[in-house]
Design an enzyme around this catalytic site. Structure first.
Site, PDB file in Angstrom:
ATOM      1  N   ARG A 108       0.875  -1.194   0.000  1.00 49.00           N
ATOM      2  CA  ARG A 108       0.000   0.000   0.000  1.00 49.00           C
ATOM      3  C   ARG A 108       0.893   1.218   0.000  1.00 49.00           C
ATOM      4  O   ARG A 108       1.784   1.332   0.841  1.00 49.00           O
ATOM      5  CB  ARG A 108      -0.903   0.051   1.230  1.00 49.00           C
ATOM      6  CG  ARG A 108      -1.512   1.454   1.435  1.00 49.00           C
ATOM      7  CD  ARG A 108      -2.530   1.562   2.515  1.00 49.00           C
ATOM      8  NE  ARG A 108      -3.774   0.922   2.109  1.00 49.00           N
ATOM      9  CZ  ARG A 108      -4.950   1.126   2.701  1.00 49.00           C
ATOM     10  NH1 ARG A 108      -5.044   1.957   3.727  1.00 49.00           N
ATOM     11  NH2 ARG A 108      -6.027   0.500   2.292  1.00 49.00           N
ATOM     12  N   HIS A 135      -7.595   0.895  -6.078  1.00 48.79           N
ATOM     13  CA  HIS A 135      -7.787   0.144  -4.830  1.00 48.79           C
ATOM     14  C   HIS A 135      -8.523  -1.159  -5.194  1.00 48.79           C
ATOM     15  O   HIS A 135      -9.695  -1.343  -4.867  1.00 48.79           O
ATOM     16  CB  HIS A 135      -8.604   0.994  -3.845  1.00 48.79           C
ATOM     17  CG  HIS A 135      -8.565   0.505  -2.440  1.00 48.79           C
ATOM     18  ND1 HIS A 135      -7.762  -0.547  -2.020  1.00 48.79           N
ATOM     19  CD2 HIS A 135      -9.226   0.927  -1.327  1.00 48.79           C
ATOM     20  CE1 HIS A 135      -7.934  -0.729  -0.722  1.00 48.79           C
ATOM     21  NE2 HIS A 135      -8.808   0.139  -0.279  1.00 48.79           N
ATOM     22  N   GLN A 138     -10.485  -3.629  -2.696  1.00 53.85           N
ATOM     23  CA  GLN A 138     -11.736  -3.028  -2.216  1.00 53.85           C
ATOM     24  C   GLN A 138     -12.897  -3.403  -3.141  1.00 53.85           C
ATOM     25  O   GLN A 138     -14.021  -3.662  -2.685  1.00 53.85           O
ATOM     26  CB  GLN A 138     -11.567  -1.503  -2.163  1.00 53.85           C
ATOM     27  CG  GLN A 138     -12.803  -0.750  -1.720  1.00 53.85           C
ATOM     28  CD  GLN A 138     -13.059  -0.860  -0.234  1.00 53.85           C
ATOM     29  OE1 GLN A 138     -12.175  -0.648   0.581  1.00 53.85           O
ATOM     30  NE2 GLN A 138     -14.286  -1.188   0.157  1.00 53.85           N
ATOM     31  N   ASP A 233     -16.820   8.413  -0.925  1.00 55.22           N
ATOM     32  CA  ASP A 233     -15.535   8.256  -0.241  1.00 55.22           C
ATOM     33  C   ASP A 233     -15.143   9.637   0.287  1.00 55.22           C
ATOM     34  O   ASP A 233     -15.737  10.656  -0.122  1.00 55.22           O
ATOM     35  CB  ASP A 233     -14.499   7.700  -1.246  1.00 55.22           C
ATOM     36  CG  ASP A 233     -13.162   7.345  -0.599  1.00 55.22           C
ATOM     37  OD1 ASP A 233     -13.081   7.285   0.650  1.00 55.22           O
ATOM     38  OD2 ASP A 233     -12.185   7.132  -1.349  1.00 55.22           O
ATOM     39  N   CYS A 274     -16.180   2.914   1.256  1.00 48.80           N
ATOM     40  CA  CYS A 274     -15.039   2.025   1.554  1.00 48.80           C
ATOM     41  C   CYS A 274     -14.562   2.182   2.991  1.00 48.80           C
ATOM     42  O   CYS A 274     -13.958   1.259   3.533  1.00 48.80           O
ATOM     43  CB  CYS A 274     -13.905   2.316   0.583  1.00 48.80           C
ATOM     44  SG  CYS A 274     -13.366   4.038   0.620  1.00 48.80           S
ATOM     45  N   ARG A 319     -14.025  -7.198   3.105  1.00 50.23           N
ATOM     46  CA  ARG A 319     -12.597  -7.016   2.774  1.00 50.23           C
ATOM     47  C   ARG A 319     -11.803  -8.252   3.174  1.00 50.23           C
ATOM     48  O   ARG A 319     -10.880  -8.672   2.485  1.00 50.23           O
ATOM     49  CB  ARG A 319     -12.016  -5.787   3.493  1.00 50.23           C
ATOM     50  CG  ARG A 319     -12.658  -4.445   3.167  1.00 50.23           C
ATOM     51  CD  ARG A 319     -12.529  -4.042   1.725  1.00 50.23           C
ATOM     52  NE  ARG A 319     -11.158  -4.146   1.225  1.00 50.23           N
ATOM     53  CZ  ARG A 319     -10.153  -3.338   1.589  1.00 50.23           C
ATOM     54  NH1 ARG A 319     -10.363  -2.317   2.404  1.00 50.23           N
ATOM     55  NH2 ARG A 319      -8.932  -3.502   1.108  1.00 50.23           N
TER      56      ARG A 319
HETATM   57  N1   CP Z   1     -11.147   0.790   2.945  1.00 47.02           N
HETATM   58  C1   CP Z   1      -9.869   0.684   3.314  1.00 47.02           C
HETATM   59  O1   CP Z   1      -8.968   0.387   2.528  1.00 47.02           O
HETATM   60  O2   CP Z   1      -9.662   0.923   4.637  1.00 47.02           O
HETATM   61  P1   CP Z   1      -8.249   1.040   5.360  1.00 47.02           P
HETATM   62  O3   CP Z   1      -7.598   2.318   4.887  1.00 47.02           O
HETATM   63  O4   CP Z   1      -8.560   1.065   6.820  1.00 47.02           O
HETATM   64  O5   CP Z   1      -7.404  -0.145   4.988  1.00 47.02           O
HETATM   65  N1  NVA Z   2      -9.579   7.435  -1.214  1.00 42.89           N
HETATM   66  C1  NVA Z   2      -9.187   6.983   0.102  1.00 42.89           C
HETATM   67  C2  NVA Z   2      -9.481   5.539   0.276  1.00 42.89           C
HETATM   68  C3  NVA Z   2      -9.192   4.993   1.634  1.00 42.89           C
HETATM   69  C4  NVA Z   2      -9.483   3.539   1.762  1.00 42.89           C
HETATM   70  C5  NVA Z   2      -7.715   7.268   0.315  1.00 42.89           C
HETATM   71  O1  NVA Z   2      -6.918   6.973  -0.577  1.00 42.89           O
HETATM   72  O2  NVA Z   2      -7.373   7.795   1.372  1.00 42.89           O
END
Ligand code: CP
Ligand code: NVA
Length: 332
Positions: A108, A135, A138, A233, A274, A319
């Site tokens: 990530r 992502h 997700q 989001d 999400c 998830r």
């Molecule tokens: N939705 C999601 O990816 O959550 P986190 O940032 O907590 O992993």
């Molecule tokens: N768009 C958000 C998603 C988090 C799961 C981010 O990248 O922070």
């Protein structure tokens, strides 16, 4: 269920056929049923996975760690301050080191090119746990959640609308998965926050083959009309400057998902997010934004978030099951 994904990376859904995505969603449902019934599924006993997080996480990290344990594996979590990645060691060198020790690597972080480079050098499957652009894990959880509501084959021809910052990693990915699976997708937001034109074009040509429609609109009524899923989001994503809040509130407030907006969608519409979400003042950032801009609820109101149409915690649970499916399919 049959699709051999053994040894494959999972970097973005554009790399997968509709059949392969279908297989991963079905496998997620199967693993969910096994977990629920207590049927052991330690299919990957003795394997090891590395979890690299250059951005914070609750769901994705926990899903990989619990999922690895459920499958009989051991997971090692690497946060940016606890490893040499980037500061003293390049992505390519890190990939070659971890590839010698681990059976799979989750990443990530920032640009998509970083996870692609990791994959190019690791020699073992690499999974994208969120980049600035995409992502993908997700999306498997999200489609599973939609199908739990509308049935396994019930999403084809339905409309999914992403409200707000439609050009972020989640909005982009939702457009891709909908195009791949023949689900109508609408990005509803200001022109400044739309998915990149090249990606829209790619998705439209995929949608032409799968029989779905990709629509972009700034008009909330048009976006919400007839939608079975209203998805949103946060308005400032990880890695973006906190200085953007004022501008984003100005641009995105008209797209806040509230009761009035939900009433414009299909009568059986569900709300998805999400997470994490700013729907109240019970977070540090939520409170800071309130103090500065006077808004107590941002991308979604507390009423909708907590309301009867919200499926956000089913989505969060999914998830786990879908990340297990990705690990099992690529390592099994
Ligand atoms: N939705 C999601 O990816 O959550 P986190 O940032 O907590 O992993
Ligand atoms: N768009 C958000 C998603 C988090 C799961 C981010 O990248 O922070």
């Amino acid at each position: 269920m049959s699709a051999s994904l053994t040894g494959r990376h999972f970097l973005k859904l554009l790399d997968f056929t509709p059949e392969e995505i279908r297989y991963l969603i079905d496998l997620s449902a199967d693993l969910k049923a096994k977990k629920r019934s207590g049927e052991p599924h330690r299919y990957l006993e003795g394997k090891n996975v590395a979890l690299i997080f250059e951005k914070t996480s609750t769901r994705t990290r926990c899903a990989f760690e619990v999922g690895a344990a459920d499958l009989g594996m051991h997971a090692v979590y690497l946060d940016p301050s606890a490893s040499q990645i980037g500061k003293k060691e390049s992505i390519a060198d890190t990939a070659r080191v971890l590839g010698r020790m681990f059976d799979g690597i989750e990443y990530r972080g920032f640009g998509q090119e970083r996870v692609e480079e990791l994959a190019a050098h690791a020699g073992v499957p690499v999974w994208n746990g969120l980049t600035t652009e995409f992502h993908p894990t997700q999306m498997l959880a999200d489609v599973l959640t939609m199908e739990e509501e509308f049935s396994r084959d019930g999403m084809r021809g339905r409309k999914v609308t992403f409200m707000g910052d439609a050009g972020n990693n989640v909005g982009n990915s939702l457009m891709v998965v909908c195009a791949k699976l023949g689900i109508d997708f609408c990005a509803c937001g200001p022109a400044e926050q739309m998915p990149p034109a090249g990606l829209v074009e790619t998705c439209r040509s995929i949608a032409a083959e799968t029989g779905s429609a990709i629509t972009l609109t700034a008009d909330v009524d048009e976006g919400a009309r007839g939608a079975s899923v209203i998805y949103t989001d946060i308005w400032v994503s990880m890695g973006e400057s906190a200085d953007l809040w004022g501008e984003r509130i100005r641009l995105l407030s008209p797209y806040q998902v509230n009761a009035e907006l939900m009433a414009k969608a299909a009568p059986d519409a569900i709300f998805m997010h999400c997470l994490p979400s700013f729907h109240d003042r019970k977070t540090t950032i939520g409170e800071e934004v309130y103090q500065k801009f006077g808004l107590a609820e941002l991308e979604v109101t507390d009423e909708v978030f907590e309301g009867p149409r919200s499926r956000v915690f089913d989505e969060a649970e999914n998830r786990l099951h879908s990340i297990k499916a990705v690990m099992l399919a690529t390592l099994g």
